[in-house]
Write a protein that holds these residues in place. Structure first.
Motif, PDB file in Angstrom:
ATOM      1  N   PRO A   1       0.820  -1.216   0.000  1.00  0.00           N
ATOM      2  CA  PRO A   1       0.000   0.000   0.000  1.00  0.00           C
ATOM      3  C   PRO A   1       0.851   1.263   0.000  1.00  0.00           C
ATOM      4  N   VAL A   2       0.259   2.352  -0.501  1.00  0.00           N
ATOM      5  CA  VAL A   2       0.918   3.658  -0.441  1.00  0.00           C
ATOM      6  C   VAL A   2       0.808   4.228   0.965  1.00  0.00           C
ATOM      7  N   TYR A   3      -0.319   3.982   1.607  1.00  0.00           N
ATOM      8  CA  TYR A   3      -0.527   4.441   2.986  1.00  0.00           C
ATOM      9  C   TYR A   3      -1.269   3.347   3.740  1.00  0.00           C
ATOM     10  N   VAL A   4      -1.027   3.259   5.034  1.00  0.00           N
ATOM     11  CA  VAL A   4      -1.690   2.244   5.850  1.00  0.00           C
ATOM     12  C   VAL A   4      -1.667   2.679   7.307  1.00  0.00           C
ATOM     13  N   ARG A   5      -2.735   2.332   7.995  1.00  0.00           N
ATOM     14  CA  ARG A   5      -2.755   2.437   9.450  1.00  0.00           C
ATOM     15  C   ARG A   5      -2.909   1.027  10.004  1.00  0.00           C
TER      16      ARG A   5
ATOM     17  N   THR B   1       3.307  11.362  -4.117  1.00  0.00           N
ATOM     18  CA  THR B   1       3.997  11.826  -5.312  1.00  0.00           C
ATOM     19  C   THR B   1       4.788  10.698  -5.964  1.00  0.00           C
ATOM     20  N   ARG B   2       5.465   9.908  -5.142  1.00  0.00           N
ATOM     21  CA  ARG B   2       6.206   8.757  -5.692  1.00  0.00           C
ATOM     22  C   ARG B   2       5.251   7.767  -6.340  1.00  0.00           C
ATOM     23  N   ALA B   3       4.067   7.587  -5.758  1.00  0.00           N
ATOM     24  CA  ALA B   3       3.096   6.633  -6.311  1.00  0.00           C
ATOM     25  C   ALA B   3       2.585   7.088  -7.673  1.00  0.00           C
ATOM     26  N   ALA B   4       2.550   8.401  -7.878  1.00  0.00           N
ATOM     27  CA  ALA B   4       2.028   8.947  -9.139  1.00  0.00           C
ATOM     28  C   ALA B   4       3.071   9.018 -10.219  1.00  0.00           C
TER      29      ALA B   4
END
Length: 288
Positions: free
Chosen positions: A240-244, A284-287
């Motif tokens: 994932p790009v972000y996770v909690r 930004t890196r993901a895009a």
């Protein structure tokens, strides 16, 4: 003109606490124009370079419609984060069972497709506990979560039957440290650990959302907890790009996974001064 990013949200966010606005300046510094877009909007997603699933905290009321919107976004020229594959996998809490099979230590969980009071009552003995928690397989915001002791009163049994008549659910032992210590949330952006909080319910409650009165404390996560969370994330594919990642400490001092939130977690940027910038860089890196 900068690249355009849509933060997917809901029509009326009042009543919820969100830190999303704290990421707008770091996003602008990286060349992004950010727009808050309700997920039910009639927009052309091709007008955006990136769509971040930010605060659509009513999606559980129309899961099929929400997934249709995400599928439309993923079929456009915009990059959806997190990806639709991850959203679909994370949508049902049965992912916990998969993570356990891959080696993660989770809060013990038994899954049921339909309500039967005898099977639910049997969970007290199965877990050798006096308190259990019943949760929907698809849910958010602590909706339809029941903390039960036995014997189950008839009115509670009736309420459970109504709540889960056509709704899969799962049962866990209640971990007492949720009340006494709280629940840890660790945040990872682009696969890298960012920051952590401790969510402590208000006196007499078990819910760890601030909308329900919980205290949100910025903490330095124990090294063992960061290591545990990193191991859990290591078995998630795609990354994932972000996770909690939410954990609770059991009576044996183990950190057990309660939830891995890959869809629309609150990211609590206000608790760590550099977190919003780290998040913007990961987007930004993901895009790229």
């Amino acid at each position: 003109m900068g690249r355009r990013c849509a933060y997917l949200t809901m029509q009326d966010i009042s009543g919820f606490v969100t830190d999303a606005e704290l990421s707008l300046a770091p996003m602008a510094d990286l060349g992004w124009e950010v727009e808050m877009v309700p997920w039910r909007s009639d927009v052309d997603w091709n007008d955006y370079d990136l769509v971040y699933i930010c605060t659509p905290w009513d999606y559980q009321n129309d899961v099929a419609g929400f997934l249709d919107v995400l599928a439309t976004i993923e079929g456009s020229s915009a990059r959806l984060v997190n990806s639709l594959d991850l959203v679909r996998w994370n949508l049902e809490k049965t992912y916990l069972r998969e993570l356990e099979m891959r080696g993660a230590e989770i809060v013990p969980s038994l899954f049921f497709s339909s309500f039967d009071v005898r099977r639910v009552s049997a969970c007290f003995d199965a877990y050798a506990t006096g308190t259990i928690v019943v949760k929907p397989v698809v849910g958010a915001n602590s909706d339809n979560i029941f903390v039960l002791t036995r014997p189950l009163p008839p009115d509670v049994t009736d309420e459970l039957g109504r709540a889960f008549v056509n709704r899969p659910f799962f049962v866990q032992p209640f971990i007492e440290n949720v009340r006494s210590e709280g629940e840890y949330s660790l945040f990872f952006f682009g696969g890298e650990y960012s920051h952590a909080i401790l969510k402590r319910p208000k006196q007499g409650d078990f819910r760890t959302q601030e909308e329900h009165g919980a205290d949100i404390l910025s903490v330095e996560a124990p090294a063992a907890l960061v290591e545990t969370a990193s191991r859990v994330l290591g078995v998630v594919n795609p990354q994932p790009v972000y996770v909690r990642a939410d954990f609770v400490r059991d009576a044996g001092e183990r950190f057990l996974l309660m939830e891995l939130e890959l869809i629309e977690p609150a990211l609590y940027f206000r608790t760590d001064p550099g977190s919003a910038t780290r998040f913007a860089r990961a987007l930004t890196r993901a895009a790229a």
